[in-house]
Design a protein around this motif. Structure first.
Motif, PDB file in Angstrom:
ATOM      1  N   ALA A  97     -31.031  29.143  14.384  1.00 32.64           N
ATOM      2  CA  ALA A  97     -30.583  29.325  15.767  1.00 32.64           C
ATOM      3  C   ALA A  97     -29.059  29.517  15.854  1.00 32.64           C
ATOM      4  N   LYS A  98     -28.668  30.637  16.418  1.00 33.81           N
ATOM      5  CA  LYS A  98     -27.231  30.918  16.580  1.00 33.81           C
ATOM      6  C   LYS A  98     -26.542  29.806  17.360  1.00 33.81           C
ATOM      7  N   ASN A  99     -27.102  29.423  18.510  1.00 34.27           N
ATOM      8  CA  ASN A  99     -26.363  28.485  19.358  1.00 34.27           C
ATOM      9  C   ASN A  99     -26.383  27.049  18.810  1.00 34.27           C
ATOM     10  N   ALA A 100     -27.291  26.766  17.856  1.00 31.26           N
ATOM     11  CA  ALA A 100     -27.209  25.500  17.122  1.00 31.26           C
ATOM     12  C   ALA A 100     -26.120  25.620  16.060  1.00 31.26           C
TER      13      ALA A 100
ATOM     14  N   THR B 182     -31.740  32.108  30.417  1.00 29.02           N
ATOM     15  CA  THR B 182     -30.893  33.220  30.850  1.00 29.02           C
ATOM     16  C   THR B 182     -30.636  34.192  29.699  1.00 29.02           C
ATOM     17  N   ASP B 183     -30.639  33.689  28.463  1.00 29.05           N
ATOM     18  CA  ASP B 183     -30.367  34.570  27.319  1.00 29.05           C
ATOM     19  C   ASP B 183     -31.537  35.502  27.006  1.00 29.05           C
ATOM     20  N   MET B 184     -32.641  35.354  27.754  1.00 29.58           N
ATOM     21  CA  MET B 184     -33.768  36.299  27.637  1.00 29.58           C
ATOM     22  C   MET B 184     -33.890  37.179  28.877  1.00 29.58           C
TER      23      MET B 184
ATOM     24  N   SER C 147     -15.745  28.536  20.048  1.00 23.69           N
ATOM     25  CA  SER C 147     -14.547  27.863  19.540  1.00 23.69           C
ATOM     26  C   SER C 147     -14.182  26.678  20.440  1.00 23.69           C
ATOM     27  N   TYR C 148     -14.754  26.645  21.677  1.00 26.55           N
ATOM     28  CA  TYR C 148     -14.417  25.500  22.541  1.00 26.55           C
ATOM     29  C   TYR C 148     -14.940  24.182  21.975  1.00 26.55           C
ATOM     30  N   TYR C 149     -15.936  24.251  21.066  1.00 24.48           N
ATOM     31  CA  TYR C 149     -16.422  23.004  20.467  1.00 24.48           C
ATOM     32  C   TYR C 149     -15.392  22.364  19.540  1.00 24.48           C
TER      33      TYR C 149
ATOM     34  N   GLY D 121     -30.428  32.515  37.523  1.00 25.19           N
ATOM     35  CA  GLY D 121     -30.098  31.204  38.088  1.00 25.19           C
ATOM     36  C   GLY D 121     -28.993  30.480  37.335  1.00 25.19           C
ATOM     37  N   VAL D 122     -28.418  31.113  36.297  1.00 22.25           N
ATOM     38  CA  VAL D 122     -27.393  30.408  35.517  1.00 22.25           C
ATOM     39  C   VAL D 122     -26.027  31.075  35.662  1.00 22.25           C
ATOM     40  N   TRP D 123     -25.954  32.381  35.405  1.00 20.89           N
ATOM     41  CA  TRP D 123     -24.666  33.086  35.445  1.00 20.89           C
ATOM     42  C   TRP D 123     -24.533  33.908  36.717  1.00 20.89           C
ATOM     43  N   ASP D 124     -23.283  34.122  37.155  1.00 21.74           N
ATOM     44  CA  ASP D 124     -23.042  34.849  38.407  1.00 21.74           C
ATOM     45  C   ASP D 124     -23.187  36.354  38.243  1.00 21.74           C
TER      46      ASP D 124
ATOM     47  N   LEU E   2     -24.019  40.595  24.090  1.00 18.00           N
ATOM     48  CA  LEU E   2     -25.033  40.338  23.052  1.00 18.00           C
ATOM     49  C   LEU E   2     -26.465  40.582  23.533  1.00 18.00           C
ATOM     50  N   ARG E   3     -26.874  39.882  24.585  1.00 16.54           N
ATOM     51  CA  ARG E   3     -28.280  39.992  25.009  1.00 16.54           C
ATOM     52  C   ARG E   3     -28.542  41.317  25.716  1.00 16.54           C
ATOM     53  N   ALA E   4     -27.527  41.828  26.417  1.00 16.44           N
ATOM     54  CA  ALA E   4     -27.657  43.150  27.033  1.00 16.44           C
ATOM     55  C   ALA E   4     -27.867  44.186  25.927  1.00 16.44           C
TER      56      ALA E   4
ATOM     57  N   VAL F  81     -25.307  21.443  35.196  1.00 17.88           N
ATOM     58  CA  VAL F  81     -25.973  21.327  33.887  1.00 17.88           C
ATOM     59  C   VAL F  81     -25.343  22.370  32.965  1.00 17.88           C
ATOM     60  N   SER F  82     -24.578  21.922  32.006  1.00 14.92           N
ATOM     61  CA  SER F  82     -23.865  22.834  31.106  1.00 14.92           C
ATOM     62  C   SER F  82     -24.194  22.511  29.654  1.00 14.92           C
ATOM     63  N   VAL F  83     -24.715  23.527  28.965  1.00 13.14           N
ATOM     64  CA  VAL F  83     -25.031  23.368  27.545  1.00 13.14           C
ATOM     65  C   VAL F  83     -23.748  23.057  26.783  1.00 13.14           C
ATOM     66  N   GLY F  84     -22.720  23.875  27.028  1.00 15.56           N
ATOM     67  CA  GLY F  84     -21.479  23.752  26.275  1.00 15.56           C
ATOM     68  C   GLY F  84     -20.801  22.408  26.512  1.00 15.56           C
ATOM     69  N   ALA F  85     -20.735  21.961  27.763  1.00 17.04           N
ATOM     70  CA  ALA F  85     -20.059  20.695  28.049  1.00 17.04           C
ATOM     71  C   ALA F  85     -20.842  19.529  27.451  1.00 17.04           C
TER      72      ALA F  85
ATOM     73  N   ARG G 161     -16.356  32.257  33.348  1.00 14.09           N
ATOM     74  CA  ARG G 161     -17.057  31.242  32.538  1.00 14.09           C
ATOM     75  C   ARG G 161     -16.170  30.009  32.449  1.00 14.09           C
ATOM     76  N   PRO G 162     -16.216  29.171  33.482  1.00  6.46           N
ATOM     77  CA  PRO G 162     -15.306  28.023  33.528  1.00  6.46           C
ATOM     78  C   PRO G 162     -15.617  26.992  32.452  1.00  6.46           C
ATOM     79  N   ILE G 163     -14.593  26.194  32.096  1.00  6.59           N
ATOM     80  CA  ILE G 163     -14.837  25.081  31.154  1.00  6.59           C
ATOM     81  C   ILE G 163     -14.387  23.748  31.774  1.00  6.59           C
ATOM     82  N   ASP G 164     -14.387  23.718  33.116  1.00  7.85           N
ATOM     83  CA  ASP G 164     -13.916  22.502  33.798  1.00  7.85           C
ATOM     84  C   ASP G 164     -14.718  21.259  33.421  1.00  7.85           C
ATOM     85  N   GLN G 165     -16.015  21.424  33.147  1.00  8.38           N
ATOM     86  CA  GLN G 165     -16.831  20.244  32.810  1.00  8.38           C
ATOM     87  C   GLN G 165     -16.507  19.721  31.404  1.00  8.38           C
ATOM     88  N   HIS G 166     -16.114  20.641  30.518  1.00  6.18           N
ATOM     89  CA  HIS G 166     -15.676  20.212  29.180  1.00  6.18           C
ATOM     90  C   HIS G 166     -14.402  19.352  29.349  1.00  6.18           C
TER      91      HIS G 166
HETATM   92  N1  EPU Z   1     -20.267  25.947  33.988  1.00  8.54           N
HETATM   93  C1  EPU Z   1     -19.310  25.414  34.809  1.00  8.54           C
HETATM   94  N2  EPU Z   1     -18.329  24.641  34.239  1.00  8.54           N
HETATM   95  C2  EPU Z   1     -18.304  24.387  32.911  1.00  8.54           C
HETATM   96  C3  EPU Z   1     -19.283  24.926  32.081  1.00  8.54           C
HETATM   97  C4  EPU Z   1     -20.264  25.719  32.646  1.00  8.54           C
HETATM   98  O1  EPU Z   1     -19.303  25.627  36.019  1.00  8.54           O
HETATM   99  O2  EPU Z   1     -17.400  23.681  32.463  1.00  8.54           O
HETATM  100  C5  EPU Z   1     -21.328  26.772  34.581  1.00  8.54           C
HETATM  101  C6  EPU Z   1     -21.290  28.207  34.054  1.00  8.54           C
HETATM  102  O3  EPU Z   1     -20.437  29.028  34.801  1.00  8.54           O
HETATM  103  C7  EPU Z   1     -22.752  28.600  34.190  1.00  8.54           C
HETATM  104  C8  EPU Z   1     -23.517  27.296  33.947  1.00  8.54           C
HETATM  105  O4  EPU Z   1     -22.561  26.238  34.166  1.00  8.54           O
HETATM  106  O5  EPU Z   1     -23.009  29.023  35.496  1.00  8.54           O
HETATM  107  C9  EPU Z   1     -24.105  27.111  32.584  1.00  8.54           C
HETATM  108  O6  EPU Z   1     -23.105  27.324  31.581  1.00  8.54           O
HETATM  109  P1  EPU Z   1     -23.209  26.626  30.145  1.00  8.54           P
HETATM  110  O7  EPU Z   1     -22.021  25.752  29.984  1.00  8.54           O
HETATM  111  O8  EPU Z   1     -24.564  26.033  29.996  1.00  8.54           O
HETATM  112  O9  EPU Z   1     -23.052  27.864  29.166  1.00  8.54           O
HETATM  113  P2  EPU Z   1     -22.239  27.919  27.806  1.00  8.54           P
HETATM  114  O10 EPU Z   1     -22.355  26.622  27.117  1.00  8.54           O
HETATM  115  O11 EPU Z   1     -20.906  28.494  28.006  1.00  8.54           O
HETATM  116  C10 EPU Z   1     -24.261  28.566  26.313  1.00  8.54           C
HETATM  117  C11 EPU Z   1     -24.594  29.689  25.395  1.00  8.54           C
HETATM  118  C12 EPU Z   1     -24.892  30.933  26.209  1.00  8.54           C
HETATM  119  C13 EPU Z   1     -25.986  30.649  27.226  1.00  8.54           C
HETATM  120  C14 EPU Z   1     -25.645  29.421  28.078  1.00  8.54           C
HETATM  121  C15 EPU Z   1     -26.765  28.989  29.005  1.00  8.54           C
HETATM  122  C16 EPU Z   1     -23.296  29.222  23.409  1.00  8.54           C
HETATM  123  C17 EPU Z   1     -22.123  29.562  22.580  1.00  8.54           C
HETATM  124  N3  EPU Z   1     -23.467  29.931  24.518  1.00  8.54           N
HETATM  125  O12 EPU Z   1     -23.089  28.973  27.008  1.00  8.54           O
HETATM  126  O13 EPU Z   1     -25.379  31.851  25.264  1.00  8.54           O
HETATM  127  O14 EPU Z   1     -26.140  31.751  28.088  1.00  8.54           O
HETATM  128  O15 EPU Z   1     -25.339  28.316  27.210  1.00  8.54           O
HETATM  129  O16 EPU Z   1     -27.918  28.705  28.293  1.00  8.54           O
HETATM  130  O17 EPU Z   1     -24.071  28.353  23.056  1.00  8.54           O
HETATM  131  C18 EPU Z   1     -25.794  33.932  24.348  1.00  8.54           C
HETATM  132  O18 EPU Z   1     -26.244  33.346  23.336  1.00  8.54           O
HETATM  133  O19 EPU Z   1     -25.956  35.150  24.554  1.00  8.54           O
HETATM  134  C19 EPU Z   1     -25.081  33.165  25.345  1.00  8.54           C
HETATM  135  C20 EPU Z   1     -24.283  33.717  26.231  1.00  8.54           C
END
Ligand code: EPU
Length: 434
Positions: free
Chosen positions: A21-24, A306-308, A95-97, A328-331, A372-374, A164-168, A122-127
């Motif tokens: 898995a790429k995202n793992a 969303t990635d599908m 790289s944010y990890y 329902g995830v990205w704008d 990527l997915r597009a 709900v943020s995967v990255g955060a 693509r905000p990172i405020d929750q991180h």
């Molecule tokens: N969000 C915030 N604040 C934050 C973080 C996220 O408002 O601090 C919002 C985003 O704007 C979005 C939602 O929360 O609306 C979900 O974002 P999430 O943080 O879950 O996304 P991500 O961690 O940046 C990962 C994958 C993406 C995948 C999303 C959702 C990685 C490197 N990226 O991104 O994968 O779309 O989760 O499942 O793991 C891809 O593989 O093609 C890809 C884009």
């Protein structure tokens, strides 16, 4: 300068093996920075995002040794902060990890704002909120992120994610592993690779509980030790091949998967008239009937990923009737639809909703991979279209799909990767089967 040329109309048959898995991988490689000792990571996908992350660790003093194509040994015993990583950290999202893992390892972090696929803000405020809750001071400016932990070590705390943020979720989990005391992440994301990261960390001596639920508890430990860990298979890569068979027709066994992770994708394909049979570690996908329309809404796991979304929307272009796809995830994840329109798709987009009127077929055209997915969606469209589709900007696709051209050719697809020399005076193109 690479592009793919796809001659459509061939059904797909045979077996395709799914990579790790790429995202793992893109979470676990940065997390390895915190391990004192050798981490052996198995089932690593061979994609450009993981190559870049391993290069980043090397630039920070890690010993990185490829054991074979899908296994790497990473020894982060003697690592240090280095500004030489900035060119690479700017280029990838994950790289944010490094913020979490550098803070955990060094008590300070120096990196850039992340890059990655562009689908709107693509905000990172929750991180940042999470790192601050653990006692870090965050300075962000001129594209750089500099952080430091009070007293040199993070301190566990309760963090409620506003979204709900995967990255955060991942970043806070990583940072908390070596913090003093307990961290509780509430409203956590539940994606399979979050569980995979927790399993990796625990196998290296961490104490992470509850991954896969909305509350994750991390008890900080003093140090992590080396070990061996095999990544889970890629849910989205598997889903992409399933969608390709649904679009092009045929019968394919998709192997090295965890069928449970594919439930949300299988359910939609079955609604559309695709036949799916599940085994222990494979799914067989068969499509010979006419596709039926359906509606899809993307949501955090266990919802439809969303990635599908671009791939399933492409399949729905060929389904009888009207389908509605809601993101329902990205704008802003519908940019690729302009490319599908060039191939004859009839889609109306209004904000986060796409209304797809099924057509009897797509026709080949020159298109580009917007992300990527597009890009994967363009490959699927090309496979089922009449005539030739040329896909530009395929480096996006190669960020996340290991040998997509080779895997599809094995299934009978007519697809080649073509490298065009940079020099416009030199018109010879070299084709490779990928
Ligand atoms: N969000 C915030 N604040 C934050 C973080 C996220 O408002 O601090 C919002 C985003 O704007 C979005 C939602 O929360 O609306 C979900 O974002 P999430 O943080 O879950 O996304 P991500 O961690 O940046 C990962 C994958 C993406 C995948 C999303 C959702 C990685 C490197 N990226 O991104 O994968 O779309 O989760 O499942 O793991 C891809 O593989 O093609 C890809 C884009």
């Amino acid at each position: 300068m690479d592009k793919y040329i796809v001659k459509g109309g061939k059904k797909l048959f045979g077996e395709v093996e799914i990579s790790g898995a790429k995202n793992a991988a893109v979470a676990i490689i940065p997390a390895a920075l915190m391990v004192n000792g050798v981490c052996r990571i198995e089932n690593l996908p061979q994609i450009s995002d993981t190559d870049k992350l391993l290069e980043i660790l090397s630039l920070m003093g890690a010993q990185v040794r490829l054991v074979n194509k899908t296994t790497v040994d990473v020894d982060c015993t003697n690592v240090y902060l280095s500004d030489e990583i900035f060119e690479l950290t700017k280029a990838i999202r994950a790289s944010y990890y490094l913020i979490g893992s550098m803070l955990g390892r060094f008590g300070e972090a120096r990196t850039t704002m992340p890059g990655g696929c562009n689908f709107g803000v693509r905000p990172i405020d929750q991180h940042i909120k999470g790192m601050k809750a653990l006692g870090a001071t965050m300075n962000i400016g001129n594209g750089l992120i500099c952080a430091s932990a009070r007293d040199g070590r993070l301190k566990g705390n309760r963090v409620y994610l506003d979204k709900v943020s995967v990255g955060a979720t991942i970043n806070i989990m990583i940072a908390a592993v070596l913090a003093k005391g307990q961290t509780v992440i509430e409203n956590a994301a539940r994606e399979p690779h979050i569980v995979d990261l927790a399993n990796f960390l625990n196998s290296m001596g961490a104490d992470v509980r509850g991954a896969g639920t909305t509350t994750i508890k991390v008890r900080g430990v003093e140090a992590l030790h080396g070990g061996t860990y095999a990544l889970i298979p890629d849910q989205i890569e598997a889903g992409t091949y399933m969608a390709a068979v649904a679009a092009a027709g045929g019968e394919v066994r998709v192997t090295n998967v965890i069928p449970k992770h594919l439930d949300c994708i299988s359910a939609k394909l079955v609604e559309m008239g695709v036949e799916i049979e599940e085994g222990d570690d494979y799914v067989t996908v068969k499509r010979d009937a006419v596709l039926r329309h359906t509606n899809v809404k993307t949501l955090p796991y266990p919802g439809f990923p969303t990635d599908m979304q671009p791939q399933i929307s492409t399949v729905l272009c060929l389904a009888e009737g009207t389908s509605i796809v809601t993101e329902g995830v990205w704008d802003n994840r519908f940019k690729y639809i302009n490319e599908l329109r060039k191939m004859g798709a009839e889609i109306h987009v209004d904000g986060k909703v796409a209304v797809i009127e099924g057509v009897s077929g797509l026709t080949g055209a020159p298109v580009a991979a917007c992300d990527l997915r597009a890009g994967a969606a363009m490959v699927i469209a090309g496979l089922c279209a009449e005539g030739t589709t040329t896909i530009e900007d395929v480096e996006y696709i190669e960020r996340g799909y290991q040998d997509i051209v080779g895997k599809l050719r094995k299934l009978g697809a007519d697809i080649v990767a073509v490298t065009e020399p940079n020099d416009p005076a030199d018109k010879t193109a070299t084709a490779s089967a990928g």
